[in-house]
Write a protein that holds these residues in place. Structure first.
Motif, PDB file in Angstrom:
ATOM      1  N   ASN A   1      48.891  30.821 -57.590  1.00  0.00           N
ATOM      2  CA  ASN A   1      47.954  29.757 -57.227  1.00  0.00           C
ATOM      3  C   ASN A   1      47.581  29.841 -55.754  1.00  0.00           C
ATOM      4  OD1 ASN A   1      46.393  27.448 -57.462  1.00  0.00           O
ATOM      5  ND2 ASN A   1      48.119  26.066 -57.156  1.00  0.00           N
ATOM      6  N   GLU A   2      48.558  30.141 -54.892  1.00  0.00           N
ATOM      7  CA  GLU A   2      48.277  30.282 -53.463  1.00  0.00           C
ATOM      8  C   GLU A   2      47.346  31.455 -53.203  1.00  0.00           C
ATOM      9  OE1 GLU A   2      52.097  30.689 -51.748  1.00  0.00           O
ATOM     10  OE2 GLU A   2      52.682  28.579 -52.046  1.00  0.00           O
ATOM     11  N   LYS A   3      47.571  32.566 -53.918  1.00  0.00           N
ATOM     12  CA  LYS A   3      46.725  33.744 -53.740  1.00  0.00           C
ATOM     13  C   LYS A   3      45.320  33.503 -54.284  1.00  0.00           C
ATOM     14  CE  LYS A   3      48.631  37.650 -54.725  1.00  0.00           C
ATOM     15  NZ  LYS A   3      49.170  38.812 -55.499  1.00  0.00           N
ATOM     16  N   ALA A   4      45.222  32.812 -55.441  1.00  0.00           N
ATOM     17  CA  ALA A   4      43.925  32.625 -56.078  1.00  0.00           C
ATOM     18  C   ALA A   4      43.085  31.570 -55.381  1.00  0.00           C
ATOM     19  CB  ALA A   4      44.126  32.237 -57.542  1.00  0.00           C
ATOM     20  N   THR A   5      43.704  30.635 -54.647  1.00  0.00           N
ATOM     21  CA  THR A   5      42.951  29.578 -53.973  1.00  0.00           C
ATOM     22  C   THR A   5      41.965  30.156 -52.972  1.00  0.00           C
ATOM     23  OG1 THR A   5      44.815  28.050 -54.243  1.00  0.00           O
ATOM     24  CG2 THR A   5      43.176  27.481 -52.589  1.00  0.00           C
ATOM     25  N   ALA A   6      42.368  31.234 -52.293  1.00  0.00           N
ATOM     26  CA  ALA A   6      41.492  31.854 -51.305  1.00  0.00           C
ATOM     27  C   ALA A   6      40.334  32.610 -51.948  1.00  0.00           C
ATOM     28  CB  ALA A   6      42.306  32.799 -50.421  1.00  0.00           C
ATOM     29  N   GLU A   7      40.420  32.867 -53.272  1.00  0.00           N
ATOM     30  CA  GLU A   7      39.376  33.650 -53.952  1.00  0.00           C
ATOM     31  C   GLU A   7      38.659  32.857 -55.035  1.00  0.00           C
ATOM     32  OE1 GLU A   7      40.209  37.705 -54.809  1.00  0.00           O
ATOM     33  OE2 GLU A   7      42.081  37.687 -53.658  1.00  0.00           O
ATOM     34  N   GLY A   8      38.735  31.536 -54.945  1.00  0.00           N
ATOM     35  CA  GLY A   8      37.970  30.704 -55.875  1.00  0.00           C
ATOM     36  C   GLY A   8      38.705  30.316 -57.134  1.00  0.00           C
ATOM     37  N   GLY A   9      40.016  30.500 -57.202  1.00  0.00           N
ATOM     38  CA  GLY A   9      40.802  30.121 -58.356  1.00  0.00           C
ATOM     39  C   GLY A   9      40.952  31.266 -59.351  1.00  0.00           C
ATOM     40  N   TYR A  10      41.464  30.941 -60.533  1.00  0.00           N
ATOM     41  CA  TYR A  10      41.653  31.971 -61.553  1.00  0.00           C
ATOM     42  C   TYR A  10      41.486  31.370 -62.944  1.00  0.00           C
ATOM     43  CZ  TYR A  10      46.437  30.225 -62.428  1.00  0.00           C
ATOM     44  OH  TYR A  10      47.524  29.459 -62.749  1.00  0.00           O
ATOM     45  N   ILE A  11      41.150  32.253 -63.897  1.00  0.00           N
ATOM     46  CA  ILE A  11      41.002  31.915 -65.304  1.00  0.00           C
ATOM     47  C   ILE A  11      42.004  32.764 -66.080  1.00  0.00           C
ATOM     48  CG2 ILE A  11      39.423  31.863 -67.277  1.00  0.00           C
ATOM     49  CD1 ILE A  11      37.119  31.725 -65.329  1.00  0.00           C
TER      50      ILE A  11
ATOM     51  N   MET B   1      36.876  34.715 -57.765  1.00  0.00           N
ATOM     52  CA  MET B   1      37.572  34.309 -58.987  1.00  0.00           C
ATOM     53  C   MET B   1      38.449  35.460 -59.481  1.00  0.00           C
ATOM     54  SD  MET B   1      38.025  31.852 -61.221  1.00  0.00           S
ATOM     55  CE  MET B   1      36.643  30.727 -61.011  1.00  0.00           C
ATOM     56  N   LEU B   2      39.678  35.129 -59.895  1.00  0.00           N
ATOM     57  CA  LEU B   2      40.597  36.114 -60.472  1.00  0.00           C
ATOM     58  C   LEU B   2      40.691  35.885 -61.975  1.00  0.00           C
ATOM     59  CD1 LEU B   2      43.495  36.066 -57.828  1.00  0.00           C
ATOM     60  CD2 LEU B   2      41.532  37.612 -57.958  1.00  0.00           C
ATOM     61  N   TYR B   3      40.999  36.964 -62.706  1.00  0.00           N
ATOM     62  CA  TYR B   3      41.027  36.937 -64.167  1.00  0.00           C
ATOM     63  C   TYR B   3      42.397  37.421 -64.635  1.00  0.00           C
ATOM     64  CZ  TYR B   3      36.076  36.577 -63.219  1.00  0.00           C
ATOM     65  OH  TYR B   3      34.869  36.178 -62.720  1.00  0.00           O
ATOM     66  N   LEU B   4      43.133  36.518 -65.286  1.00  0.00           N
ATOM     67  CA  LEU B   4      44.528  36.746 -65.637  1.00  0.00           C
ATOM     68  C   LEU B   4      44.681  36.936 -67.140  1.00  0.00           C
ATOM     69  CD1 LEU B   4      47.563  36.706 -64.730  1.00  0.00           C
ATOM     70  CD2 LEU B   4      47.524  34.256 -65.192  1.00  0.00           C
ATOM     71  N   GLY B   5      45.186  38.103 -67.550  1.00  0.00           N
ATOM     72  CA  GLY B   5      45.524  38.354 -68.943  1.00  0.00           C
ATOM     73  C   GLY B   5      47.028  38.244 -69.132  1.00  0.00           C
ATOM     74  N   ILE B   6      47.454  37.472 -70.143  1.00  0.00           N
ATOM     75  CA  ILE B   6      48.883  37.221 -70.383  1.00  0.00           C
ATOM     76  C   ILE B   6      49.225  37.634 -71.805  1.00  0.00           C
ATOM     77  CG2 ILE B   6      50.735  35.514 -70.396  1.00  0.00           C
ATOM     78  CD1 ILE B   6      49.077  33.776 -68.552  1.00  0.00           C
ATOM     79  N   ASP B   7      50.144  38.568 -71.944  1.00  0.00           N
ATOM     80  CA  ASP B   7      50.700  38.927 -73.253  1.00  0.00           C
ATOM     81  C   ASP B   7      52.046  38.226 -73.366  1.00  0.00           C
ATOM     82  OD1 ASP B   7      50.762  40.316 -75.751  1.00  0.00           O
ATOM     83  OD2 ASP B   7      52.191  41.725 -74.883  1.00  0.00           O
TER      84      ASP B   7
END
Length: 367
Positions: free
Chosen positions: A45-55, A1-7
């Motif tokens: 999305n393509e990168k995160a699919t291989a690691e279980g998605g992202y939040i 899982m990846l964790y995305l912070g957006i400012d």
């Protein structure tokens, strides 16, 4: 899982992406142009699919709508919306995005267990119906403010020439007074200004009337709005404004939880031996909800003798402003109970006051 912070800003998004180990995988800025955003989130999305998605985690602002809508389209498993924290002395967009992704990563286990995150005030997204109602009521408030501004400017023109005594009616605006103002003799510049202000008054009055019709239609079939309207002085506009800013009332475990959510409870500043220091109200919640409650409070004190009898001792001890805020806090508790227990205003008010009397009697020492 990846964790995305957006400012988020108007022209760019500052991105901070962490992996499961907490290490930074990506730091960059992305333009808010639609094609640039689509390109970035497609690759993410393509990168995160291989690691279980992202939040993703985003701070709430006035133009979040489009971003919150596209994130699920590009594979975002969950979007966490929080209120902005206090500004630091050293602040940059990169630091903000870094802090957001770190906050999301440290709460990863709590989110897996379905628990709210810690370290920030999380915002619950409204339903589509409530989001529309929030926007409509804000437009109605703005229209009322602009109409009042045009009215005050007209009165100011009359005062400059001491003509307010010649107005045919005591109240303004009225049909007879507006007809008189259209034929009133004034110097050329003031006559032109008066015509402009009369046009503004007519325009904002029409908009208010149109919005009132939309608000009434929006309230059709809403049982919660009908119950809130049993409060003295609470019509469709006020009731809808409060209901759409509560959302699901069952998420508030106690009546005072809603008062705290709307920022009507006092702040605390305890340190060392100085305990029990209470300050001003936090004002942490919806400003619109507090403004509507302040208007309803004035009507309650005029038309509800029970609430007025509770208000008077506080006014004598602390003053009218603090007493009115206490009534607002009491109304917030009553509103929560009305929505949860499906009761009218009078039933919830009497039950709450009787419960308070029993508590005082139980705590009173025996003679």
């Amino acid at each position: 899982m990846l964790y995305l912070g957006i400012d988020q800003h108007a022209k760019q998004l500052t991105i901070s992406l962490r992996d499961e180990a907490g290490d930074i995988r990506l730091r960059r800025q992305v333009s808010t142009q639609p094609e640039r955003c689509a390109e970035f989130f497609t690759k993410l999305n393509e990168k995160a699919t291989a690691e279980g998605g992202y939040i993703a985690i985003v701070e709430v602002c006035g133009f979040n709508d489009w971003l919150l809508a596209i994130l699920p389209q590009y594979g975002c498993a969950k979007t966490v919306l929080i209120q902005p924290t206090k500004k630091l002395k050293i602040k940059t967009d990169r630091r903000d995005a870094h802090a957001l992704s770190e906050l999301l990563w440290t709460n990863r286990d709590r989110m897996r267990d379905g628990l709210p995150i810690t370290g920030a005030r999380q915002v619950v997204l409204p339903t589509k119906h409530h989001a529309e109602s929030q926007r409509i009521t804000l437009l109605r408030k703005d229209a009322g403010r602009m109409r009042t501004k045009a009215t005050n400017r007209i009165k100011h023109i009359l005062r400059r020439h001491n003509l307010q005594w010649q107005m045919p009616t005591k109240t303004f605006p009225s049909v007879k007074a507006i007809a008189w103002l259209k034929t009133l003799s004034l110097p050329p510049v003031q006559r032109q200004e008066m015509d402009w202000q009369l046009e503004e008054l007519e325009r904002w009055t029409k908009r208010m009337n149109d919005l009132e019709v939309i608000i009434i239609n929006q309230c059709q079939g809403d049982a919660m709005v009908d119950r809130i309207r049993t409060i003295p002085g609470c019509a469709h506009y006020s009731a809808l404004s409060l209901v759409c800013r509560v959302g699901d009332p069952h998420r508030f475990p106690k009546g005072k939880s809603l008062a705290h959510y709307w920022g009507l409870t006092p702040g605390v500043n305890d340190s060392g031996e100085g305990t029990g220091r209470r300050g001003r109200i936090t004002k942490a919640g919806s400003t619109m909800a507090r403004w509507v409650l302040a208007q309803i409070t004035l009507h309650c004190l005029r038309h509800d003798p029970v609430m007025k009898a509770w208000y008077k001792p506080i006014k004598n001890r602390r003053g009218s402003k603090i007493a009115r805020v206490a009534v607002m806090r009491k109304l917030a508790v009553i509103i929560r109970n009305m929505m949860v227990h499906e009761q009218t205003y009078q039933e919830c008010r009497d039950a709450m006051l009787n419960r308070r009397k029993r508590q005082l009697a139980a705590n009173k020492p025996a003679a």
